[in-house]
Scaffold this active site. Structure first.
Site, PDB file in Angstrom:
ATOM      1  N   TYR A 134     -13.614  -3.194  11.513  1.00  0.00           N
ATOM      2  CA  TYR A 134     -12.261  -2.624  11.344  1.00  0.00           C
ATOM      3  C   TYR A 134     -11.424  -2.911  12.595  1.00  0.00           C
ATOM      4  CZ  TYR A 134      -8.595   0.921  10.634  1.00  0.00           C
ATOM      5  OH  TYR A 134      -7.386   1.571  10.483  1.00  0.00           O
ATOM      6  N   GLY A 187       0.826  -1.212   0.000  1.00  0.00           N
ATOM      7  CA  GLY A 187       0.000   0.000   0.000  1.00  0.00           C
ATOM      8  C   GLY A 187       0.849   1.246   0.000  1.00  0.00           C
ATOM      9  N   GLY A 241       2.104   4.520   3.798  1.00  0.00           N
ATOM     10  CA  GLY A 241       2.913   3.595   2.991  1.00  0.00           C
ATOM     11  C   GLY A 241       3.808   4.344   2.021  1.00  0.00           C
ATOM     12  N   ASN A 248       1.371   3.476  -2.372  1.00  0.00           N
ATOM     13  CA  ASN A 248       1.064   4.545  -3.318  1.00  0.00           C
ATOM     14  C   ASN A 248       0.438   5.756  -2.630  1.00  0.00           C
ATOM     15  OD1 ASN A 248      -1.243   2.376  -3.514  1.00  0.00           O
ATOM     16  ND2 ASN A 248      -2.205   4.356  -3.877  1.00  0.00           N
ATOM     17  N   SER A 253      -3.830  -0.307  14.714  1.00  0.00           N
ATOM     18  CA  SER A 253      -4.544   0.960  14.930  1.00  0.00           C
ATOM     19  C   SER A 253      -4.895   1.037  16.407  1.00  0.00           C
ATOM     20  CB  SER A 253      -5.831   0.967  14.104  1.00  0.00           C
ATOM     21  OG  SER A 253      -6.690   1.993  14.562  1.00  0.00           O
TER      22      SER A 253
HETATM   23  N1  LIG Z   1      -4.720   7.309   8.904  1.00  0.00           N
HETATM   24  C1  LIG Z   1      -4.935   6.932  10.151  1.00  0.00           C
HETATM   25  O1  LIG Z   1      -5.232   7.755  11.035  1.00  0.00           O
HETATM   26  C2  LIG Z   1      -4.808   5.497  10.544  1.00  0.00           C
HETATM   27  C3  LIG Z   1      -5.096   5.129  11.871  1.00  0.00           C
HETATM   28  C4  LIG Z   1      -4.914   3.822  12.265  1.00  0.00           C
HETATM   29  C5  LIG Z   1      -4.412   2.898  11.370  1.00  0.00           C
HETATM   30  N2  LIG Z   1      -4.145   3.255  10.076  1.00  0.00           N
HETATM   31  C6  LIG Z   1      -3.631   2.232   9.167  1.00  0.00           C
HETATM   32  O2  LIG Z   1      -2.560   2.749   8.398  1.00  0.00           O
HETATM   33  C7  LIG Z   1      -2.441   1.993   7.189  1.00  0.00           C
HETATM   34  C8  LIG Z   1      -2.246   2.929   6.021  1.00  0.00           C
HETATM   35  O3  LIG Z   1      -3.411   3.696   5.839  1.00  0.00           O
HETATM   36  P1  LIG Z   1      -3.365   5.228   5.447  1.00  0.00           P
HETATM   37  O4  LIG Z   1      -3.910   5.976   6.591  1.00  0.00           O
HETATM   38  O5  LIG Z   1      -2.044   5.597   4.890  1.00  0.00           O
HETATM   39  O6  LIG Z   1      -4.503   5.273   4.312  1.00  0.00           O
HETATM   40  P2  LIG Z   1      -4.428   5.348   2.732  1.00  0.00           P
HETATM   41  O7  LIG Z   1      -3.788   6.595   2.297  1.00  0.00           O
HETATM   42  O8  LIG Z   1      -5.821   5.063   2.276  1.00  0.00           O
HETATM   43  O9  LIG Z   1      -3.478   4.135   2.354  1.00  0.00           O
HETATM   44  C9  LIG Z   1      -3.921   2.826   2.339  1.00  0.00           C
HETATM   45  C10 LIG Z   1      -3.101   2.093   1.312  1.00  0.00           C
HETATM   46  O10 LIG Z   1      -3.507   0.715   1.320  1.00  0.00           O
HETATM   47  C11 LIG Z   1      -3.748   0.355  -0.013  1.00  0.00           C
HETATM   48  N3  LIG Z   1      -4.653  -0.774  -0.134  1.00  0.00           N
HETATM   49  C12 LIG Z   1      -5.944  -0.878   0.272  1.00  0.00           C
HETATM   50  N4  LIG Z   1      -6.441  -2.070  -0.071  1.00  0.00           N
HETATM   51  C13 LIG Z   1      -5.447  -2.739  -0.684  1.00  0.00           C
HETATM   52  C14 LIG Z   1      -5.339  -4.004  -1.277  1.00  0.00           C
HETATM   53  N5  LIG Z   1      -6.372  -4.836  -1.311  1.00  0.00           N
HETATM   54  N6  LIG Z   1      -4.154  -4.384  -1.806  1.00  0.00           N
HETATM   55  C15 LIG Z   1      -3.108  -3.541  -1.799  1.00  0.00           C
HETATM   56  N7  LIG Z   1      -3.145  -2.318  -1.282  1.00  0.00           N
HETATM   57  C16 LIG Z   1      -4.299  -1.921  -0.739  1.00  0.00           C
HETATM   58  C17 LIG Z   1      -4.333   1.599  -0.664  1.00  0.00           C
HETATM   59  O11 LIG Z   1      -4.305   1.491  -2.062  1.00  0.00           O
HETATM   60  P3  LIG Z   1      -5.339   2.350  -2.971  1.00  0.00           P
HETATM   61  O12 LIG Z   1      -4.787   3.720  -3.040  1.00  0.00           O
HETATM   62  O13 LIG Z   1      -5.311   1.627  -4.278  1.00  0.00           O
HETATM   63  O14 LIG Z   1      -6.671   2.314  -2.274  1.00  0.00           O
HETATM   64  C18 LIG Z   1      -3.362   2.623  -0.119  1.00  0.00           C
HETATM   65  O15 LIG Z   1      -2.158   2.610  -0.816  1.00  0.00           O
HETATM   66  C19 LIG Z   1      -3.686   1.116   7.121  1.00  0.00           C
HETATM   67  O16 LIG Z   1      -3.351  -0.201   7.504  1.00  0.00           O
HETATM   68  C20 LIG Z   1      -4.614   1.736   8.133  1.00  0.00           C
HETATM   69  O17 LIG Z   1      -5.542   0.804   8.668  1.00  0.00           O
HETATM   70  C21 LIG Z   1      -4.326   4.539   9.645  1.00  0.00           C
END
Ligand SMILES: NC(=O)c1ccc[n+]([C@@H]2O[C@H](COP(=O)([O-])OP(=O)(O)OC[C@H]3O[C@@H](n4cnc5c(N)ncnc54)[C@H](OP(=O)(O)O)[C@@H]3O)[C@@H](O)[C@H]2O)c1
Length: 305
Positions: free
Chosen positions: A171, A16, A22, A18, A146
């Site tokens: 979730y 992830g 990540g 992109n 999380s």
């Molecule tokens: N942001 C927060 O406050 C927060 C809090 C707690 C935990 N987290 C965790 O942090 C991690 C990263 O999230 P983020 O906040 O950076 O959100 P994000 O910007 O939405 O990034 C999520 C990434 O995961 C990818 N992804 C989703 N489904 C996938 C799949 N089936 N196969 C491969 N890649 C996939 C998305 O790709 P696409 O762009 O193609 O959708 C995107 O690159 C996640 O595990 C999330 O649960 C975030």
């Protein structure tokens, strides 16, 4: 700011990568000299992110590859390519995730989408890549959980949330599963005498696509008002938000089985600190039980690794 030491000569996979944490992790790791495999489900988004990173680090070694963690056949194909290449893998960053689709969705394998994406996919990916991680001098696996894991329960009688689907509880279950898995892997490695570190991190409340496209999966769903309010009150940018994960993945001081997250405002923001593992994730037996179920569901077992 966490000072990332040189990662020269290291091969790293970031799922992830992109967007969000990540992409930031890939940027920082590549900037520190690592060769980063950007494992993404959309190659065009992956190449877009690669271009952005190259604009800052023209010599960055970034390899964009297709991986849909919610699809076990994609996980197998991705891992098989790496196994064929047979290069020791220094770091696996299990970062990809989705949050709270408003309706219950299922993966191509028939699992509830969050459980599939956030836990079963990373579980099978990690087990499949173990031979390469063990071939590295000190392989490391950092898994993104999380803070909502603290309110999660693993509902064994309805793991796929077929009877009652509440988006944020599903979730929370998937993120608790991540935490149990990261710790159980640390125990397994310790018991087997492997030189392998497994730990977990959470980003507090970080402004990323997860709160917009992630929650709706791009279908224009409004995020709940409480989330918008919280974002206004206490949230952080992706730079600090990625640091617990980077610390878990690279710091010489990080510990196997530990959990890292931001240290201020109830763990929503701030510098990285060691976080207390929630009560729901403290029992060895729970990790072992979940592991066994995950082996059955994914068809990937430790003895295969
Ligand atoms: N942001 C927060 O406050 C927060 C809090 C707690 C935990 N987290 C965790 O942090 C991690 C990263 O999230 P983020 O906040 O950076 O959100 P994000 O910007 O939405 O990034 C999520 C990434 O995961 C990818 N992804 C989703 N489904 C996938 C799949 N089936 N196969 C491969 N890649 C996939 C998305 O790709 P696409 O762009 O193609 O959708 C995107 O690159 C996640 O595990 C999330 O649960 C975030």
């Amino acid at each position: 700011m966490y000072n990332l030491l040189s990662q020269q000569d290291k091969l790293v996979v970031v799922t992830g990568s992109n967007s969000g944490t990540g992409k930031e992790a890939a940027r920082r790791l590549a900037g520190a000299g690592a060769q980063v495999i950007m494992a993404v489900r959309s190659l065009s988004k992956g190449h877009g992110a690669r271009k952005e990173i190259l604009a800052q680090y023209p010599d960055a070694r970034l390899d964009v590859r297709h991986l849909d963690v919610a699809d076990l056949s994609s996980v197998r194909a991705f891992a098989e390519t790496l196994l064929t290449e047979n290069r020791p893998l220094n770091i696996l960053v299990n970062n990809a995730g989705v949050m709270a689709p408003p309706e219950r969705l299922v993966s191509v394998d028939g699992f509830e989408l969050q459980f599939a994406t956030n836990f079963l996919g990373p579980f099978s990916l990690t087990l499949r890549l173990l031979p390469l991680l063990r071939a590295a001098k000190e392989g490391r696996i950092a898994t993104m959980s999380s803070s909502v894991a603290a309110v999660g329960t693993i509902r064994y009688k309805d793991l796929q949330r077929e009877r009652h689907y509440v988006p944020y509880l599903a979730y929370a279950q998937s993120k608790l599963a991540d935490l149990l898995f990261a710790q159980q892997l640390a125990r397994v490695a310790n018991q087997r005498g492997w030189n392998l570190m497994s730990n977990a991190a959470h980003p507090g409340f970080t402004r990323t696509n997860l709160l917009t496209a992630g929650a709706s999966l791009g279908r224009g769903h409004q995020r709940p008002a409480w989330l918008t309010n919280l974002m206004f009150l206490a949230s952080q940018g992706v730079g600090p938000g990625s640091e617990p994960l980077l610390y878990a993945a690279t710091s010489p001081d990080a510990l196997s089985g530990a959990y890292y997250g931001p240290g201020r405002l109830f763990g929503l923001v701030g510098p990285t600190t060691l976080v207390r593992v929630p009560r729901s994730a403290r029992h060895d037996g729970d990790g072992a039980r979940l592991w066994q179920v995950a082996e059955e569901l994914t068809g990937v077992a430790l003895s295969d690794a």
